[in-house]
Every structure is written in structure tokens, then in C-alpha cells.
Design a protein around this motif. Structure first.
Motif, PDB file in Angstrom:
ATOM      1  N   GLN A   4       0.878  -1.177   0.000  1.00  0.00           N
ATOM      2  CA  GLN A   4       0.000   0.000   0.000  1.00  0.00           C
ATOM      3  C   GLN A   4       0.919   1.232   0.000  1.00  0.00           C
ATOM      4  N   VAL A   5       0.618   2.205  -0.852  1.00  0.00           N
ATOM      5  CA  VAL A   5       1.531   3.346  -0.975  1.00  0.00           C
ATOM      6  C   VAL A   5       0.809   4.674  -0.753  1.00  0.00           C
ATOM      7  N   VAL A   6       1.380   5.484   0.127  1.00  0.00           N
ATOM      8  CA  VAL A   6       0.943   6.872   0.270  1.00  0.00           C
ATOM      9  C   VAL A   6       2.060   7.736  -0.289  1.00  0.00           C
ATOM     10  N   VAL A   7       1.725   8.655  -1.167  1.00  0.00           N
ATOM     11  CA  VAL A   7       2.737   9.528  -1.751  1.00  0.00           C
ATOM     12  C   VAL A   7       2.532  10.939  -1.192  1.00  0.00           C
ATOM     13  N   VAL A   8       3.620  11.540  -0.735  1.00  0.00           N
ATOM     14  CA  VAL A   8       3.566  12.933  -0.273  1.00  0.00           C
ATOM     15  C   VAL A   8       4.456  13.734  -1.204  1.00  0.00           C
ATOM     16  N   VAL A   9       3.950  14.807  -1.769  1.00  0.00           N
ATOM     17  CA  VAL A   9       4.790  15.571  -2.695  1.00  0.00           C
ATOM     18  C   VAL A   9       4.946  17.028  -2.276  1.00  0.00           C
ATOM     19  N   SER A  10       6.134  17.574  -2.627  1.00  0.00           N
ATOM     20  CA  SER A  10       6.413  19.002  -2.476  1.00  0.00           C
ATOM     21  C   SER A  10       5.923  19.722  -3.719  1.00  0.00           C
ATOM     22  N   ALA A  11       6.068  21.034  -3.719  1.00  0.00           N
ATOM     23  CA  ALA A  11       5.815  21.826  -4.924  1.00  0.00           C
ATOM     24  C   ALA A  11       6.958  21.580  -5.901  1.00  0.00           C
ATOM     25  N   MET A  12       6.715  21.844  -7.187  1.00  0.00           N
ATOM     26  CA  MET A  12       7.806  21.727  -8.174  1.00  0.00           C
ATOM     27  C   MET A  12       8.949  22.647  -7.755  1.00  0.00           C
ATOM     28  N   SER A  13      10.188  22.221  -8.010  1.00  0.00           N
ATOM     29  CA  SER A  13      11.321  22.983  -7.482  1.00  0.00           C
ATOM     30  C   SER A  13      11.272  24.435  -7.961  1.00  0.00           C
ATOM     31  N   GLY A  14      11.556  25.340  -7.061  1.00  0.00           N
ATOM     32  CA  GLY A  14      11.554  26.772  -7.368  1.00  0.00           C
ATOM     33  C   GLY A  14      10.193  27.430  -7.196  1.00  0.00           C
ATOM     34  N   GLU A  15       9.135  26.623  -7.123  1.00  0.00           N
ATOM     35  CA  GLU A  15       7.788  27.204  -7.100  1.00  0.00           C
ATOM     36  C   GLU A  15       7.507  27.945  -5.776  1.00  0.00           C
ATOM     37  N   THR A  16       7.897  27.347  -4.663  1.00  0.00           N
ATOM     38  CA  THR A  16       7.637  28.013  -3.374  1.00  0.00           C
ATOM     39  C   THR A  16       8.402  29.344  -3.316  1.00  0.00           C
ATOM     40  N   ASP A  17       9.645  29.327  -3.792  1.00  0.00           N
ATOM     41  CA  ASP A  17      10.433  30.575  -3.828  1.00  0.00           C
ATOM     42  C   ASP A  17       9.732  31.611  -4.707  1.00  0.00           C
ATOM     43  N   ARG A  18       9.231  31.153  -5.852  1.00  0.00           N
ATOM     44  CA  ARG A  18       8.573  32.084  -6.786  1.00  0.00           C
ATOM     45  C   ARG A  18       7.348  32.724  -6.128  1.00  0.00           C
ATOM     46  N   LEU A  19       6.581  31.914  -5.429  1.00  0.00           N
ATOM     47  CA  LEU A  19       5.368  32.441  -4.796  1.00  0.00           C
ATOM     48  C   LEU A  19       5.720  33.435  -3.683  1.00  0.00           C
ATOM     49  N   ILE A  20       6.762  33.112  -2.926  1.00  0.00           N
ATOM     50  CA  ILE A  20       7.157  34.023  -1.838  1.00  0.00           C
ATOM     51  C   ILE A  20       7.635  35.365  -2.424  1.00  0.00           C
TER      52      ILE A  20
END
Ligand code: ADP
Ligand code: ASP
Ligand code: MG
Length: 415
Positions: free
Chosen positions: A35-51
Motif C-alpha cells: 500500500q503506498v501513500v505519496v507525499v509531494v512538495s511543490a515543483m522545485s523553485g515554485e515556493t520561492d517564486r510564490l514568496i
């Protein structure tokens, strides 16, 4: 059959091709009956871009609104990842942090997880569905969106693994494990097959961003089997396992790793009266201004006067300097206020230190031979940290890496 949580960081979901690779790995594990649960981050650079975008409106954006905004990065990747898994012919479903009720306190931009309602997840997993959860975000009891601090998807992954009592939490990133130091700074750095929980906690808190410190704390509290591995490796690899067993310090390498942190800034008050209560009169206004203090040093007093230095995060440097110059300096009668935000902290870490003498002197001699002046020192049972001029940071890390036999084939550590 096992229950596995796989967390993928920003570079591992940086574009549709990378996301397809994630889906392929998930399908491989699913085909083995897991059974698999996947946790993902934002695409690289995206959080910086939003900030950055938010800061164009206000250099110090409202933290509640900032959370509403930056949490969108992960909302994009959960849907894309679920779609990619469906393309592999598997049932998949994405959820935001709020939907699975990752309940947090209301400390926006650095919220703490209070609980996770795992019932929804269990139902999907039992039906054979792959669940994809947004990292980095949660929700308060009032329904406000929160985020868990930079690098917080690691903590989401481990917290979900703890809530589901998962067999393993796998942190997939762009390096194939935890190294003796950041391999981007020291190419000779070596992957550790295992690292003790205590060492990992120190590494994370002293600047190795491979795991967010809170994720390590969570793993320790709930004894989550935690592994760091590469999402870029073509074949499944073993990465680095964080271990919890009692270790015999005699059998450990003296030093397991070196961490460094460029975010340190130093402030000093010279010539303050050496009397009871002086540390309190300096540091309590700093605390009231919500500035966290890291290292503190007070000199031996001479003629009733002493010097007092401490370090803070570089983001708090100007605010703290102003506070010292305008309020604390005059109130304590200090002769002079000094500040330096071009400092960094370099730390050596290892449970082997407990049973070996001469570690500090080897560290100080190595730095002296490179002509590096030590400005501050702090120690604990399994680490020694020094504050030095930031321009010597890489030189110091490389020299220490060599001096403690961590380089390449000479390493005492099994790779
Ligand atoms: P992700 O986006 O997958 O969460 P991060 O950038 O947060 O990835 O963390 C991985 C990075 O951590 C590596 O690329 C590496 O440069 C850095 N790092 C720092 N110290 C270490 C270390 N001791 N071992 C491995 N990686 C390290
Ligand atoms: N996207 C968030 C960040 O960049 C969380 C994470 O990547 O872990 O900090
Ligand atoms: Mg990270």
C-alpha cells in the motif's frame, strides 16, 4: 505486504517527466502488493517564486495570506502526480492537507502538526487506491490553511507514516542518501549507510537541509523507520537508514558528519557592567522581539566590566542590531555595540565523540592550520560548533572532512 509512505521533494517532481518517474516507482511498489501513500512538495523553485511574488506586494507579507498562497504549489503537484499514477493504470486520489485534516496550531508559516485524521487514508488504501497527499500544509481547527516551514514536506511524510503506523517512510530527493557532509560542497563526501537518530537530529538542526528537523523529531517520537534515497537512481537503492538502536560509541567513527549554516549573525555588547542580571537584561528584550538566540558567550569580567556576544538568524540581524543600539545598549550602559552578519557556523557531529578524547583539539588545530580564526565555540556531548568568518566556510568544511578521515576511500564509514 507493507504500508509505505514515499515523500518526493521539489526536484523529484520538477516537471512532467520527473512526475512520470515518480508514478513508475509507485506502480512498482504497488505491483509488489504494497500500500503506498505519496507525499509531494511543490515543483522545485515554485515556493520561492510564490514568496517573491508576495513580497512584491509587501516585503513582509501577512503570514496567513502567505500560507494561503504558498500552499498552492503542492496543490498543483498532488493532482499531477495522481493523474500520472492513473496513467499507469492504478487508482489514485489526491488530497490537500486540509482534506486529510492535518491539524496544526495557528503559527502561520511555521505551524506544528497536532494530529492527523488517518481514517480517510486507510479507507482508500484498503480499497487499493494510491493516496497522494500535499506536503508542507495543514489546517487549523478554524479551517485556516497553514504551512509547516521551509522543507516541511519531510515532516508531512513522517507524520503521515506515524499516524498510519507505516512500515517505512522513504524520503526521495536529489542525492542518494545522507552524506558525511553536503556533497555539493565537498565532492569527496560519502553516503552513510546508516546514521543514528541523535546524529541526524544534530545534523538537521545544525544546517544539513536534507531533512527538516521536525521530521527527524517526529521519527524519533513515533519510532518511524525513516530512509533517505534518490528519486533519480534508475534502480531502487538502499539510501541511508536512520537508526534508533543504542550504539556502542567505541565502535562508531569519531565523527559521522559535518554540518554548516550560513544563516548565523553575531552581535556583541562591549563593556557592560559585570553584575547579576546582566544576561537577562540583554536577552529578555531580544526574546520579547521574537528573535531566537543560538550561541551565547560572556567573557570573564575585568574591572567590573565584561563583553557579551550572541548569535541570531541572519534574517533577524538588523532588527536585533537596532534593538541593541537603540534600547539595550543605552539601558545597560554598554560601551559599544558591534554586529557582524558575515559569519557562519560549522559543526562536527558524531556519537563516537563520547568515547574519544582530543576531538576538539583536532578540530581547532585543523582550523588554525588553515589560518581560520574561531570567533565562538559551543559544544554538546556529540557535537562541536564554531562560528567563523563566512568566507572560510567551504575551506573549513573541506579541511575538517579530511582531518577526520571522512574523505573517499580513507573513510572509516562503510559506504
Ligand atoms: P528536496 O527538495 O528533495 O526536499 P532538499 O534540497 O531539501 O531536497 O535536500 C536535499 C539537499 O540537501 C541535497 O541536494 C544536498 O545539497 C543537501 N544536503 C545538505 N547536507 C547534506 C548531507 N549531509 N547529505 C546529503 N545531502 C545534504
Ligand atoms: N515546498 C516547500 C518548500 O520549498 C516544502 C518542501 O519542499 O518541503 O520549502
Ligand atoms: Mg527538502
Amino acid at each position: 505486504m507493507a504500508l509505505i509512505v514515499q515523500k518526493y521533494g521539489g526536484t523529484s517532481v520538477a516537471n512532467p517527466e520527473r512526475i512520470k518517474k515518480v508514478a513508475e516507482r509507485v506502480a512498482r511498489f504497488h505491483a509488489l502488493g504494497h500500500q503506498v501513500v505519496v507525499v509531494v512538495s511543490a515543483m522545485s523553485g515554485e515556493t520561492d517564486r510564490l514568496i517573491r511574488l508576495a513580497k512584491e506586494i509587501n516585503p513582509q507579507p501577512n503570514s496567513r495570506e502567505l500560507d494561503v498562497m504558498v500552499s498552492t504549489g503542492e496543490q498543483v503537484t498532488i493532482a499531477l502526480t495522481a493523474m500520472a499514477i492513473m496513467e499507469m493504470g492504478l487508482p489514485a486520489k489526491s488530497y490537500t492537507g486540509g482534506q486529510v485534516r492535518i491539524l496544526t496550531d495557528d503559527a502561520h508559516t511555521k505551524a506544528r502538526i497536532l494530529g492527523i485524521d488517518e481514517i480517510l487514508l486507510r479507507k482508500d488504501l484498503e480499497a487499493g487506491t494510491v493516496v497522494v497527499v500535499a506536503g508542507f500544509q495543514g489546517v487549523t481547527e478554524h479551517g485556516d490553511i497553514t504551512t509547516l516551514g521551509r522543507g516541511g514536506s519531510d515532516t508531512t511524510g513522517v507524520a503521515i507514516a506515524a499516524a498510519l503506523n507505516a512500515d517505512e517512510c522513504q524520503i526521495y530527493t536529489d542525492v542518494d542518501g545522507v552524506y558525511t557532509t553536503d556533497p555539493r560542497v565537498v565532492p569527496e563526501a560519502r553516503r552513510l549507510r546508516t546514521i543514528t537518530f541523535e546524529e541526524m537530529l544534530e545534523m538537521a538542526s545544525l544546517g544539513s537541509k536534507v531533512l527538516q528537523i521536525r521530521s527527524v523529531e517526529f521519527a524519533g517520537k513515533y519510532k518511524v523507520k525513516l530512509r533517505v534515497l534518490s528519486s533519480f537512481a534508475e534502480t531502487d537503492n538502499e539510501g541511508t537508514l536512520i537508526t534508533f538502536e543504542e550504539t556502542n560509541a567505541m565502535e562508531q567513527p569519531i565523527i559521522s558528519g559535518i554540518a554548516f549554516n550560513r544563516d548565523e549573525a553575531k552581535l556583541s555588547l562591549l563593556g557592560v557592567p559585570d553584575r547579576p542580571g546582566i544576561a537577562h537584561s540583554i536577552l529578555s528584550p531580544v526574546g520579547e522581539a521574537h528573535v531566537d538566540v543560538d550561541m551565547i558567550i560572556q567573557n570573564t569580567g575585568v574591572d567590573g566590566l565584561t563583553d557579551f556576544s550572541f548569535t541570531v538568524h541572519r534574517n533577524d540581524y538588523q532588527k536585533t542590531l537596532n534593538l541593541l543600539q537603540e534600547k539595550i545598549g543605552p539601558a545597560t550602559g554598554a560601551r559599544e555595540v558591534r554586529g557582524d552578519n558575515r559569519t557562519c557556523k560549522v559543526s562536527i557531529i558524531g556519537v563516537g565523540m563520547r568515547s574519544h578524547a582530543g576531538v576538539a583539539s583536532r578540530m581547532f588545530r585543523t582550523l588554525a592550520e588553515e589560518g581560520i580564526n574561531i570567533q565562538m565555540i559551543s559544544t554538546s556531548e556529540i557535537k562541536i560548533s564554531v562560528v567563523i568568518d563566512e568566507k572560510y566556510m567551504e575551506l573549513a568544511v573541506r579541511a575538517l572532512h579530511k582531518a577526520f578521515d571522512l574523505d573517499g576511500a580513507e573513510s572509516q564509514i562503510e559506504g
